[in-house]
Write a protein that holds these residues in place. Sequence first.
Motif, mmCIF file in Angstrom:
data_model
loop_
_atom_site.group_PDB
_atom_site.id
_atom_site.type_symbol
_atom_site.label_atom_id
_atom_site.label_comp_id
_atom_site.label_asym_id
_atom_site.label_seq_id
_atom_site.Cartn_x
_atom_site.Cartn_y
_atom_site.Cartn_z
ATOM 1 N N UNK A 181 0.838 -1.209 0.000
ATOM 2 C CA UNK A 181 0.000 0.000 0.000
ATOM 3 C C UNK A 181 0.868 1.252 0.000
ATOM 4 N N UNK A 182 1.975 1.234 0.755
ATOM 5 C CA UNK A 182 2.863 2.388 0.811
ATOM 6 C C UNK A 182 3.503 2.654 -0.543
ATOM 7 N N UNK A 183 4.022 1.615 -1.187
ATOM 8 C CA UNK A 183 4.626 1.782 -2.506
ATOM 9 C C UNK A 183 3.603 2.276 -3.524
ATOM 10 N N UNK A 184 2.411 1.756 -3.442
ATOM 11 C CA UNK A 184 1.371 2.185 -4.374
ATOM 12 C C UNK A 184 1.060 3.672 -4.189
ATOM 13 N N UNK A 185 0.988 4.115 -2.947
ATOM 14 C CA UNK A 185 0.702 5.526 -2.678
ATOM 15 C C UNK A 185 1.827 6.431 -3.184
ATOM 16 N N UNK A 186 3.079 5.959 -3.032
ATOM 17 C CA UNK A 186 4.223 6.771 -3.474
ATOM 18 C C UNK A 186 4.254 6.882 -4.995
ATOM 19 N N UNK A 187 4.015 5.778 -5.670
ATOM 20 C CA UNK A 187 4.160 5.765 -7.127
ATOM 21 C C UNK A 187 3.040 6.519 -7.843
ATOM 22 N N UNK A 188 1.876 6.691 -7.217
ATOM 23 C CA UNK A 188 0.781 7.386 -7.892
ATOM 24 C C UNK A 188 0.766 8.878 -7.591
ATOM 25 N N UNK A 189 1.714 9.362 -6.807
ATOM 26 C CA UNK A 189 1.730 10.778 -6.461
ATOM 27 C C UNK A 189 1.815 11.698 -7.679
ATOM 28 N N UNK A 190 2.678 11.429 -8.659
ATOM 29 C CA UNK A 190 2.778 12.372 -9.797
ATOM 30 C C UNK A 190 1.466 12.604 -10.532
ATOM 31 N N UNK A 191 0.627 11.579 -10.634
ATOM 32 C CA UNK A 191 -0.612 11.728 -11.392
ATOM 33 C C UNK A 191 -1.641 12.558 -10.635
#
Length: 310
Positions: free
Chosen positions: A120-130
Amino acid sequence: MAVTSMASAPAAARVPRRGRDPDGLWRWLTFAPALLLMLFLSVLPLVNLFATSFFNITWEQGQGIWTFVGPTHYQGLLSDALLHAGLTNTLIFAFLAVTGQMVLGFMLAYLVSRIERGKVLYRAIFILPILIPGIVIGAIWKLMMNYDFGLLNQFIGLFGLGPHDWLGNASTALLSVVIVDIWHWMPFCFLLFLAGLESLPQDVFEAAKTDGATAWQELRYITLPMMLPTIMVTFAFRLILAFKVFDEVYLLTGGGPGTATEVLSFTLYQRYFTEDRMGYGSAIAVMVIFLICLLLVMAAGLRRATEARS
């Protein structure tokens, strides 16, 4: 025999006659407002846009004067050097940006799908730019690529390299916009690929592990073939959106230097709004819509071919 016929008679009476749908009229009546709204908001503007492309519009005393010119605007598309540069740069941009987003998005999604904790943490970090607004993205990257105090020039300065004008040099301006677009839209590919990977049947992978398959063999012979429909859908979405890129070019380079970052959407903006050539701009818009529809047809054909092979 009589009992059988009497028992079957009520059942036969309950079956509606072929071709008659008692609820069909009600369904059409409830669907009609949405259909009319869709026609009003989409079809009518397209018809108006197509009709406008055959007129030359000038303004006198606040009144629009429409002069019919026939297919003159479409003939002018063939000799418009700025439009040719925009089409070429759009094709280059779409190929580089979509390829980078697809590759990076799939790699990150594959790695995240294989971890057990912190997903969940990685998913939250990777979607930040969008999640960041486009105007903020333009400001961030324009500061990072600034010639005098940008972080990129400070970084390469640590290795003894001189500062570089990333957005003002014709050789790197388009590539810089591509990098920003990859950073911005890679999370979109990441989310779709991660959803696809997590929906794959796990019994296939368990059987492969039982047979002694390596991680590379699982990826090549199981994961990628099963992910092809998701890959094709993601590719179609991103190719169409990349073909319509505007905000990043407008915010970072304004189409320059020269025509180095000129794209179709920016050419349309210049001709229609800046130069106030509404008829010619409408012709460019019709051409862009036609190209996007062509991409849709090609993407649908590729998807059907992929599903037929699988």
